[in-house]
Design a protein around this motif. Structure first.
Motif, PDB file in Angstrom:
ATOM      1  N   GLN A 411       1.995  -0.527  -4.565  1.00 55.34           N
ATOM      2  CA  GLN A 411       3.022  -1.406  -4.692  1.00 55.34           C
ATOM      3  C   GLN A 411       2.656  -2.693  -4.348  1.00 55.34           C
ATOM      4  OE1 GLN A 411       6.164   0.186  -1.936  1.00 55.34           O
ATOM      5  NE2 GLN A 411       5.785   2.290  -2.438  1.00 55.34           N
ATOM      6  N   ASN A 412       3.614  -3.716  -4.962  1.00 55.19           N
ATOM      7  CA  ASN A 412       3.353  -5.203  -4.739  1.00 55.19           C
ATOM      8  C   ASN A 412       3.904  -5.571  -3.533  1.00 55.19           C
ATOM      9  OD1 ASN A 412       3.171  -7.877  -5.129  1.00 55.19           O
ATOM     10  ND2 ASN A 412       4.620  -8.212  -6.785  1.00 55.19           N
ATOM     11  N   MET A 413       2.674  -5.979  -2.715  1.00 55.07           N
ATOM     12  CA  MET A 413       2.925  -6.514  -1.195  1.00 55.07           C
ATOM     13  C   MET A 413       2.306  -7.946  -1.036  1.00 55.07           C
ATOM     14  SD  MET A 413       4.152  -3.988   0.814  1.00 55.07           S
ATOM     15  CE  MET A 413       5.082  -3.293  -0.511  1.00 55.07           C
ATOM     16  N   MET A 414       2.357  -8.634  -2.455  1.00 59.15           N
ATOM     17  CA  MET A 414       1.870  -9.854  -2.370  1.00 59.15           C
ATOM     18  C   MET A 414       2.587 -10.797  -1.627  1.00 59.15           C
ATOM     19  SD  MET A 414      -0.926 -10.937  -3.551  1.00 59.15           S
ATOM     20  CE  MET A 414      -1.452 -12.169  -2.261  1.00 59.15           C
ATOM     21  N   ALA A 415       4.045 -10.768  -1.507  1.00 56.06           N
ATOM     22  CA  ALA A 415       4.923 -11.700  -0.465  1.00 56.06           C
ATOM     23  C   ALA A 415       4.485 -11.378   0.926  1.00 56.06           C
ATOM     24  CB  ALA A 415       6.180 -11.190  -0.825  1.00 56.06           C
ATOM     25  N   GLU A 416       4.126 -10.132   1.336  1.00 58.19           N
ATOM     26  CA  GLU A 416       4.044  -9.628   2.486  1.00 58.19           C
ATOM     27  C   GLU A 416       2.461 -10.057   3.231  1.00 58.19           C
ATOM     28  OE1 GLU A 416       7.112  -6.996   1.415  1.00 58.19           O
ATOM     29  OE2 GLU A 416       5.525  -7.862   0.455  1.00 58.19           O
ATOM     30  N   PHE A 417       1.423 -10.147   1.941  1.00 54.41           N
ATOM     31  CA  PHE A 417       0.065 -10.535   2.032  1.00 54.41           C
ATOM     32  C   PHE A 417      -0.038 -12.092   2.361  1.00 54.41           C
ATOM     33  CE2 PHE A 417      -1.844  -6.928  -0.289  1.00 54.41           C
ATOM     34  CZ  PHE A 417      -1.831  -6.025   0.751  1.00 54.41           C
TER      35      PHE A 417
END
Length: 510
Positions: A411-417
Motif C-alpha cells: 500500500q502507498n504509505m509515501m505520505a506517512e513516510f
C-alpha cells in the motif's frame, strides 16, 4: 568601438545564460532522490536508545529516528528473516508463498524472475540499483555450482550490482558472492556444499569441539570456519572464506564505494547489515564496549557502521538528496544457537522494550520493529503512530519516483513516510513460522494453533495457544490481558476481516 563592446556584452550574456541553463539541466537530472534501505537482522524494538533503551546508546540510529520520522507502529511482515525480506522486495505477503520460510544456504531462489520487485521498479524509473549485505532468499535453480556463475539471483531480480552473503553468517557457504561469482575463489580449491551429510575427513563442531572457539547451543554443530561451528557442511574454498570479525567493515567499504562511484545518477541501495544475528563476532575494537557481551557489542558496531555510511553521503554532497528507510527484519532473540553471554550479561536491557515475545513469535515483539524514515531538509522530525509495514515499500517508493508497479499487498504509505499523514494502514496480516495473526487498528487477534507456547531453543514465547487471543495494544502494549472470552463479538468481527484476506477458515483450528 561601441559596436564591439555591445557584441562582447551580448556574447557574455549568452554565455552566462547557457551556463545557467546547464546548471538547471544538471539540477533536473539529479532531481530524483537517491533511496537507501538500511536493514538490520534481529534488532528489537527496545534495542535503540531512541526507542527507550537506557543501557545502550545508539547515536547514529537515533539520529535517523530523532531527525526523521520515528514510527511506533512499524512492522516487518514476519517474525523471521527470509519471509520479511521476501515481502520487503516484492510487496507480497510471504504467507502467499509456501517457500518463503527460513532457508538453508543451498536453497534455490524463491522469488520468480518474472515477479515484480523493488529494484525492477527503480530500474524502470531510470535508477541504478544495488544490494550490499545479507541476501537469504535463495540462489540458482537448485544444485548450485558454487564454482561457476550462480544464477538466477539478485541480478536477475533487478539489482545491477549485488555483493552478498548467500544466507546467514551462521550458515555455509561462508563466502561472499560478487554479482553471481564467489569472491576470491581459487579454481584449484573448488567449493562443495551440503545440508544433508558431511564430506569425508572434514571436522565438525559436534565431533571436534576442541577445534572451536565458540560453543554451540543447538543446531550449529556442523562445519567449522574460523573456529565457529556452522549450520550445514562445506569443503574447499579456503581463499574465499570470509573473516567474521571483519564482515561489518567489509560491507561498509562496499556500500561506501558504491555511493562514491554512483553519486552522479540516482540510485537505490539496499544495505543489509548482518548484525545482531548470530554468530555475534564484533571486531576487536568493539569487544567489551557495550558491557552486555557480543550481542550488545555488535549493535554498537552496527551503529558505528551506519554513522560512517551517513558521513559518506554527506561528504559526497548527496545527503540532502537521499531518502533513508531504516528497519529490522524481525524482533530480537538472545539465545539463538551459540553460548555467547547474551542472556547472562543482559542486565537491565530489554531488547523487546515494552512488547511481548521476540523473534519466532506471534506476539507483537516478533514483528513490531524499529522503523524510521530520514531525508535531511525534506522530512521534518516527528513521531508517528501510523500503522506501516515493510511490504509497503514497493507501492510507496513507486509513488515517489512516479512509476507504475504491480503492488499486490503493498500500500502507498509515501505520505506517512514523509511525515505528511498519520493515517497509515487499516490492518496487517502478521506471520511467524507459517502461522498468522491479524492487527487492525489497536486490536490484535491471534487464532488458536497447535504447538508449544514456548520456543525451547530460543526461549521466546511463541504466542501459540489452543484458544483465541484478543489484545488491545492501546491499553495493553505488553499483551498481558486476553480479552477474547469477554469480547466474543469483537473476535467474530476481526475474524471475518482476517479470513476474508487470508482466504482461510480458522473456526475449526485446534
Amino acid at each position: 568601438m561601441k559596436s564591439i563592446l555591445k557584441y562582447i556584452l551580448l556574447i557574455s550574456i549568452v554565455f552566462t545564460a547557457c551556463k545557467e541553463a546547464k546548471k538547471v539541466a544538471k539540477k533536473e537530472v539529479n532531481k530524483k532522490p537517491n533511496v537507501v534501505v538500511i536493514y538490520l537482522d534481529d534488532l528489537g524494538y527496545g534495542d535503540l536508545s531512541a526507542y527507550g533503551a537506557t543501557e545502550i546508546s545508539t547515536p547514529n540510529m537515533d539520529l535517523l529516528a530523532n531527525e526523521g520520522i520515528k514510527f511506533t507502529n512499524g512492522y516487518a511482515t514476519s517474525a523471521t528473516c527470509t519471509p520479511s525480506r521476501y515481502a520487503l522486495l516484492t510487496g507480497v505477503y510471504p504467507w502467499r508463498n509456501a517457500k518463503a520460510k527460513i532457508l538453508p544456504g543451498s536453497a534455490p531462489l524463491i522469488i520468480s524472475t518474472e515477479q515484480e520487485t523493488v529494484p525492477k521498479m527503480f530500474k524502470r524509473a531510470g535508477y541504478q540499483t544495488s544490494i550490499v549485505g545479507k541476501w537469504h532468499l535463495g540462489l540458482g535453480a537448485g544444485n548450485v555450482n558454487w564454482n561457476a556463475h550462480i544464477s538466477p539471483g539478485p541480478n536477475e531480480l533487478g539489482f545491477d550490482d549485488a555483493y552478498i552473503l548467500a544466507a546467514t553468517q551462521d550458515r555455509v557457504p561462508t563466502v561472499y558472492i560478487d554479482n553471481g561469482y564467489v569472491d576470491g575463489l581459487d579454481p584449484k580449491d573448488p567449493i562443495s556444499v551440503s545440508y544433508k551429510k558431511n564430506f569425508e575427513g572434514e571436522p565438525t563442531g559436534k565431533d571436534n569441539p576442541e577445534l572451536t572457539t565458540m560453543k554451540w547451543h543447538h543446531g550449529h554443530n556442523n562445519s567449522i570456519v574460523n573456529g565457529i561451528p556452522r549450520i550445514g557442511y562445506m569443503k574447499g574454498g579456503e581463499a574465499a572464506k570470509w573473516s567474521d570479525v571483519d564482515m561489518a567493515d567489509h560491507f561498509l567499504k562496499k556500500a561506501k564505494n558504491y555511493v562514491k562511484s554512483h553519486k552522479d545518477k540516482p540510485f537505490f541501495l539496499y544495505y543489509a547489515l548482518q548484525q545482531p544475528h548470530v554468530p555475534r563476532t564484533p571486531h576487536p575494537r568493539f569487544v567489551g564496549k557495550s558491557g552486555m557481551g557480543p550481542r550488545g557489542d555488535v549493535i554498537l558496531e552496527a551503529d558505528y557502521m551506519i554513522g560512517e555510511f551517513m558521513k559518506t553521503l554527506e561528504e559526497e554532497g548527496i545527503l540532502e538528496n537521499t531518502l533513508i528507510i531504516f528497519s529490522s527484519d524481525n524482533g530480537p532473540v538472545l539465545q539463538d544457537g551459540y553460548y555467547d553471554d547474551a542472556i547472562e550479561k543482559l542486565g537491565k536491557h530489554t531488547p523487546a522494550g515494552k512488547l511481548r515475545g521476540g523473534k519466532y513469535s506471534l506476539f507483537d515483539a516478533g514483528t513490531r520493529v524499529p522503523f524510521m524514515t530520514y531525508w535531511k531538509g525534506t522530512i521534518q522530525p516527528g513521531v508517528s503512530d501510523a500503522l506501516v509495514c515493510q511490504v509497503d515499500l514497493l507501492a510507496s517508493l513507486a509513488d515517489l519516483v512516479n512509476v507504475t508497479a504491480d503492488k499486490k499487498d503493498s500500500q502507498n504509505m509515501m505520505a506517512e513516510f514523509l511525515g505528511k499523514s498519520k493515517k497509515g494502514r487499516d490492518n496487517i496480516v502478521l506471520e511467524a513460522n507459517s502461522k498468522t495473526a491479524f492487527r487492525t487498528g489497536d486490536w490484535v487477534l491471534i487464532p488458536p494453533y497447535k504447538g508449544s507456547p514456548m520456543s525451547w531453543k530460543s526461549m521466546v514465547e511463541s504466542g501459540i495457544l489452543d484458544k483465541f487471543q484478543l489484545y488491545n495494544l492501546k491499553d495493553d502494549a505488553g499483551q498481558t490481558n486476553n480479552l477474547a472470552e469477554k469480547n466474543p463479538e469483537k473476535v467474530k468481527e476481526l475474524l471475518a476481516e482476517f479470513e476474508a484476506i487470508r482466504g482461510k477458515d480458522y473456526s475449526n483450528i485446534k
